[in-house]
Design a protein around this motif. Structure first.
Motif, PDB file in Angstrom:
ATOM      1  N   ASP A 120      37.068   4.573 -14.452  1.00 28.24           N
ATOM      2  CA  ASP A 120      37.059   3.789 -13.109  1.00 28.24           C
ATOM      3  C   ASP A 120      37.440   2.312 -13.358  1.00 28.24           C
ATOM      4  O   ASP A 120      37.016   1.864 -14.550  1.00 28.24           O
ATOM      5  CB  ASP A 120      35.581   4.143 -12.534  1.00 28.24           C
ATOM      6  CG  ASP A 120      35.907   5.718 -12.001  1.00 28.24           C
ATOM      7  OD1 ASP A 120      37.026   6.018 -11.912  1.00 28.24           O
ATOM      8  OD2 ASP A 120      34.794   6.297 -11.938  1.00 28.24           O
ATOM      9  N   PRO A 121      37.388   1.572 -12.195  1.00 31.47           N
ATOM     10  CA  PRO A 121      37.617   0.164 -12.127  1.00 31.47           C
ATOM     11  C   PRO A 121      36.507  -0.537 -12.357  1.00 31.47           C
ATOM     12  O   PRO A 121      35.296  -0.084 -12.092  1.00 31.47           O
ATOM     13  CB  PRO A 121      38.120  -0.209 -10.720  1.00 31.47           C
ATOM     14  CG  PRO A 121      38.615   1.098 -10.261  1.00 31.47           C
ATOM     15  CD  PRO A 121      37.709   2.175 -10.914  1.00 31.47           C
ATOM     16  N   VAL A 122      36.438  -1.649 -13.171  1.00 30.57           N
ATOM     17  CA  VAL A 122      35.467  -2.509 -13.692  1.00 30.57           C
ATOM     18  C   VAL A 122      35.962  -3.829 -13.430  1.00 30.57           C
ATOM     19  O   VAL A 122      37.179  -4.234 -13.595  1.00 30.57           O
ATOM     20  CB  VAL A 122      34.934  -2.171 -15.008  1.00 30.57           C
ATOM     21  CG1 VAL A 122      34.582  -0.913 -15.192  1.00 30.57           C
ATOM     22  CG2 VAL A 122      35.937  -2.549 -16.039  1.00 30.57           C
ATOM     23  N   VAL A 123      34.902  -4.660 -13.384  1.00 25.06           N
ATOM     24  CA  VAL A 123      35.095  -6.083 -13.367  1.00 25.06           C
ATOM     25  C   VAL A 123      34.299  -6.691 -14.515  1.00 25.06           C
ATOM     26  O   VAL A 123      33.170  -6.424 -14.824  1.00 25.06           O
ATOM     27  CB  VAL A 123      34.670  -6.881 -12.034  1.00 25.06           C
ATOM     28  CG1 VAL A 123      34.601  -8.266 -12.311  1.00 25.06           C
ATOM     29  CG2 VAL A 123      35.114  -6.343 -10.757  1.00 25.06           C
ATOM     30  N   PHE A 124      34.967  -7.532 -15.519  1.00 26.74           N
ATOM     31  CA  PHE A 124      34.473  -8.154 -16.808  1.00 26.74           C
ATOM     32  C   PHE A 124      33.961  -9.718 -16.217  1.00 26.74           C
ATOM     33  O   PHE A 124      34.837 -10.288 -15.568  1.00 26.74           O
ATOM     34  CB  PHE A 124      35.547  -8.335 -17.778  1.00 26.74           C
ATOM     35  CG  PHE A 124      35.741  -6.921 -18.183  1.00 26.74           C
ATOM     36  CD1 PHE A 124      34.927  -6.291 -19.329  1.00 26.74           C
ATOM     37  CD2 PHE A 124      36.815  -6.165 -17.816  1.00 26.74           C
ATOM     38  CE1 PHE A 124      35.243  -5.130 -19.965  1.00 26.74           C
ATOM     39  CE2 PHE A 124      36.994  -4.756 -18.529  1.00 26.74           C
ATOM     40  CZ  PHE A 124      36.385  -4.498 -19.382  1.00 26.74           C
ATOM     41  N   THR A 125      32.936 -10.180 -16.990  1.00 27.70           N
ATOM     42  CA  THR A 125      32.442 -11.431 -16.760  1.00 27.70           C
ATOM     43  C   THR A 125      32.532 -11.976 -18.268  1.00 27.70           C
ATOM     44  O   THR A 125      31.963 -11.357 -18.884  1.00 27.70           O
ATOM     45  CB  THR A 125      31.301 -11.853 -16.119  1.00 27.70           C
ATOM     46  OG1 THR A 125      31.030 -11.214 -14.814  1.00 27.70           O
ATOM     47  CG2 THR A 125      30.741 -13.147 -16.286  1.00 27.70           C
ATOM     48  N   ASP A 126      33.419 -12.647 -18.739  1.00 27.43           N
ATOM     49  CA  ASP A 126      33.644 -13.273 -19.975  1.00 27.43           C
ATOM     50  C   ASP A 126      33.272 -14.431 -20.162  1.00 27.43           C
ATOM     51  O   ASP A 126      33.473 -15.364 -19.290  1.00 27.43           O
ATOM     52  CB  ASP A 126      35.360 -12.932 -20.389  1.00 27.43           C
ATOM     53  CG  ASP A 126      35.724 -11.612 -20.263  1.00 27.43           C
ATOM     54  OD1 ASP A 126      34.920 -10.522 -20.330  1.00 27.43           O
ATOM     55  OD2 ASP A 126      36.980 -11.393 -20.090  1.00 27.43           O
ATOM     56  N   PHE A 127      32.789 -14.694 -21.247  1.00 29.36           N
ATOM     57  CA  PHE A 127      32.273 -16.336 -21.826  1.00 29.36           C
ATOM     58  C   PHE A 127      33.356 -16.458 -23.131  1.00 29.36           C
ATOM     59  O   PHE A 127      33.189 -15.980 -23.935  1.00 29.36           O
ATOM     60  CB  PHE A 127      30.845 -16.494 -22.352  1.00 29.36           C
ATOM     61  CG  PHE A 127      30.018 -16.247 -21.146  1.00 29.36           C
ATOM     62  CD1 PHE A 127      29.844 -17.324 -20.257  1.00 29.36           C
ATOM     63  CD2 PHE A 127      29.581 -15.191 -20.739  1.00 29.36           C
ATOM     64  CE1 PHE A 127      28.866 -17.268 -19.317  1.00 29.36           C
ATOM     65  CE2 PHE A 127      28.456 -15.024 -19.722  1.00 29.36           C
ATOM     66  CZ  PHE A 127      28.143 -15.903 -19.000  1.00 29.36           C
TER      67      PHE A 127
END
Length: 166
Positions: A120-127
């Motif tokens: 399923d769709p996801v949202v990543f927060t990347d540093f």
């Protein structure tokens, strides 16, 4: 600029202010966004040297080498990776200059299918830690977290508009 002591006599020149090449760093981040959506992913290869470490909502650790990540982003992707909704999720949430040749970027990027979320769709927060090597910005490290797209915001998650930084 000069520092002055009593008597206003110049004593030492101040160090020049740190002025990072934010536009250059942002251009490298744009290559990263494009690669995640299957848009000219090979263009990212010279700029991505990071080992990835991340965690999902359940605390499961995920690690990838730069080569594994590039294999993922260079794999053929369907049009669902490039919909206006997916592309609109890409954001540079913040950029912090740590020296003239280092910048820490907090970014957000979405994907319509992620195996660790049942496809399923996801949202990543990347540093993303960027370093400037011979005038080129390179992604040297990446730490990430992800949440299912549409998950309620509970202090963690993703920015739904350009004015909110989480």
């Amino acid at each position: 600029m000069l520092f002055c002591l009593a008597g206003n006599a110049p004593t030492a020149a101040a160090a020049p202010p740190l002025v990072a090449d934010y536009a250059g760093a942002a251009a490298t981040v744009q290559k990263y966004f494009d690669a995640n959506h299957g848009i000219n992913a090979e263009a990212l290869r010279p700029y991505f040297k990071a080992t990835l470490k991340g965690v999902g909502p359940d605390g499961t650790l995920a690690m990838r080498s730069p080569e594994e990540f590039m294999d993922i982003v260079t794999a053929p992707k369907g049009a669902e990776f490039r919909t206006p909704e997916m592309l609109a999720m890409d954001k540079i949430l913040s950029m912090e200059q740590t020296s003239k040749n280092t910048i820490l970027c907090k970014v957000q990027v979405a994907t319509p299918s992620y195996p660790m979320n049942g496809g399923d769709p996801v949202v990543f927060t990347d540093f993303l830690s960027l370093i400037r090597v011979q005038e080129e910005w390179v992604i040297a490290s990446k730490v990430f977290a992800w949440v299912p797209m549409g998950a309620p915001f509970d202090g963690y998650g993703y920015a739904e508009d350009n004015d909110m930084t989480v």
